[in-house]
Design an enzyme around this catalytic site. Structure first.
Site, PDB file in Angstrom:
ATOM      1  N   CYS A 117       0.854  -1.185   0.000  1.00 50.17           N
ATOM      2  CA  CYS A 117       0.000   0.000   0.000  1.00 50.17           C
ATOM      3  C   CYS A 117       0.888   1.233   0.000  1.00 50.17           C
ATOM      4  O   CYS A 117       1.705   1.408   0.912  1.00 50.17           O
ATOM      5  CB  CYS A 117      -0.910  -0.011   1.223  1.00 50.17           C
ATOM      6  N   CYS A 131     -10.435   9.623  10.097  1.00 52.18           N
ATOM      7  CA  CYS A 131      -9.210   9.105   9.492  1.00 52.18           C
ATOM      8  C   CYS A 131      -7.952   9.715  10.091  1.00 52.18           C
ATOM      9  O   CYS A 131      -7.852  10.941  10.244  1.00 52.18           O
ATOM     10  CB  CYS A 131      -9.242   9.367   7.986  1.00 52.18           C
ATOM     11  N   GLU A 177      -5.115  11.576  -1.208  1.00 53.16           N
ATOM     12  CA  GLU A 177      -6.122  11.242  -2.216  1.00 53.16           C
ATOM     13  C   GLU A 177      -5.413  11.074  -3.564  1.00 53.16           C
ATOM     14  O   GLU A 177      -4.932  12.047  -4.146  1.00 53.16           O
ATOM     15  CB  GLU A 177      -7.177  12.347  -2.295  1.00 53.16           C
ATOM     16  N   SER A 231     -13.951   4.933  -1.752  1.00 52.67           N
ATOM     17  CA  SER A 231     -14.208   5.012  -0.312  1.00 52.67           C
ATOM     18  C   SER A 231     -15.576   5.642  -0.108  1.00 52.67           C
ATOM     19  O   SER A 231     -15.730   6.856  -0.213  1.00 52.67           O
ATOM     20  CB  SER A 231     -13.122   5.861   0.368  1.00 52.67           C
ATOM     21  N   LEU A 232     -16.552   4.815   0.175  1.00 55.76           N
ATOM     22  CA  LEU A 232     -17.937   5.274   0.248  1.00 55.76           C
ATOM     23  C   LEU A 232     -18.325   5.632   1.681  1.00 55.76           C
ATOM     24  O   LEU A 232     -18.682   6.770   1.978  1.00 55.76           O
ATOM     25  CB  LEU A 232     -18.865   4.203  -0.310  1.00 55.76           C
TER      26      LEU A 232
END
Length: 376
Positions: A117, A131, A177, A231-232
């Site tokens: 990642c 977050c 992002e 990412s919902l």
């Protein structure tokens, strides 16, 4: 970015990393410096197949041209600050950039291979209230060389262990992002996917966005077979806007219009990431809303339910109980939704995305304050 090889670093006083060039850019650069195309191919082979750690290890490149390479490029732009190894095999790295800023990278051992990642920005401006990544606002974008170098250093870690292991999968869902740093991310994807280099298959690469609808449309037109995750985290605008500021700019109507365009254009499945926040977004009614929301694209969508890793600065949130997760999952399955509860990795280390970086910066500040107080 145009195909030109004139890649500039964030700081004009710093030389760019050699990893900042795509193969086509490296070929153009070599030609501009009086070399044949095959010379660039040799350098690319040294970088990504032999995976050397310095220009001097490129033994079939002349010393004169090695000097030109050193004059124009640095090699790896990252320094390893911290490595945390979990009992389950997960490894978390804290890297320092040339300007002293810190980023995180994670190696995860999955049943299907080794997944890394990567981070794409220093900090994040998306504004998700749960977050750890967003605790520090965006400082700058990473260039594609700094993103690529994360993969190369993780692969070096594996090479040094001598087991012949290779990074097989990449997820672009670390700090930041990705679609807010679109051009650098696309160049990174093309670099690691290149058949003459790391050759990580496009279908083994996933990019996650919090919902920049216009960039989802642009991504659909790139012609690459990389997977898309969204990412919902909430099934209606009111709830999503309250926990994800990005939804105020790209509400669900705009987001799903772009997702449907992506699916129609690529015929590829979209994964929805859904963090389970106790008594916030995990009610059976929320599950039914989610099932209804995704119904028009059910055949090409997938829901990933994610256990929440608590962050001390966001103490208004806690992890959904197993009973609430199970009830939510049951509603989705009864509605024919393809879904899974994500397997956890690295729970015995700084598990939440951005947590290692945030905690390290706190400790660094505390040390600096203690040192200053000692000298007063």
């Amino acid at each position: 970015m145009p195909r030109s090889s004139k890649t500039k670093p964030e700081n004009p006083e710093m030389k760019p990393s050699i990893y900042s060039l795509t193969r086509d850019q490296l070929i153009d650069w070599a030609l501009e410096h009086g070399q044949k195309k095959f010379r660039a191919t040799q350098i690319w082979d040294w970088l990504y197949k032999k995976r050397v750690q310095s220009f001097d290890e490129m033994t079939n490149i002349s010393k004169d041209f090695i000097a030109i390479l050193k004059e124009n490029f640095d090699f790896n732009p990252l320094k390893q600050r911290i490595v945390q190894e979990s009992a389950d095999g997960t490894v978390k790295y804290l890297f320092e950039l040339p300007d002293g800023m810190l980023i995180e990278t994670v190696l995860m051992r999955q049943h299907y291979g080794l997944s890394v990642c990567v981070t794409t920005q220093v900090g994040c401006n998306i504004g998700c209230t749960f977050c750890a990544s967003g605790l520090i606002k965006k400082q700058r974008d990473l260039n594609n060389g700094e993103i690529t170098a994360q993969i190369m250093l993780v692969q070096k870690y594996l090479d040094d262990q001598g087991k012949g292991e290779r990074v097989s999968h990449v997820v672009v869902m670390g700090i930041g992002e990705p679609f807010d740093n679109y051009d650098n991310v696309i160049r990174f994807l093309r670099t690691i996917n290149d058949d003459n280099g790391l050759a990580i298959g496009a279908r083994h690469i996933t990019v996650s966005t919090s919902g920049l609808a216009h960039k989802i449309r642009e991504f659909a037109n790139e012609g690459i077979q990389v997977n898309l995750a969204v990412s919902l985290h909430a099934p209606n605008n009111e709830l999503r806007s309250s926990i994800m500021r990005i939804n105020r700019s790209f509400p669900l109507e705009k987001l799903f219009d772009a997702i449907e365009y992506y699916i129609q254009t690529t015929n590829r499945r979209v994964t929805f990431e859904y963090i389970m926040l106790n008594e916030v977004n995990d009610n059976p009614e929320n599950a039914q809303e989610l099932a209804d929301l995704t119904k028009p694209i059910r055949k090409l969508s997938y829901v990933n339910l994610i256990p929440y890793n608590a962050v001390s600065e966001h103490d208004q949130y806690s992890r959904s109980t197993k009973e609430r997760v199970d009830a939510f999952y049951d509603v989705l399955k009864k509605n024919g939704v393809n879904c899974v509860v994500r397997q956890e990795h690295g729970t015995d280390i700084d598990a939440a995305c951005g947590q290692l970086r945030s905690n390290t910066m706190k400790r660094d500040r505390q040390k600096a304050m203690a040192k200053a107080a000692k000298h007063d």
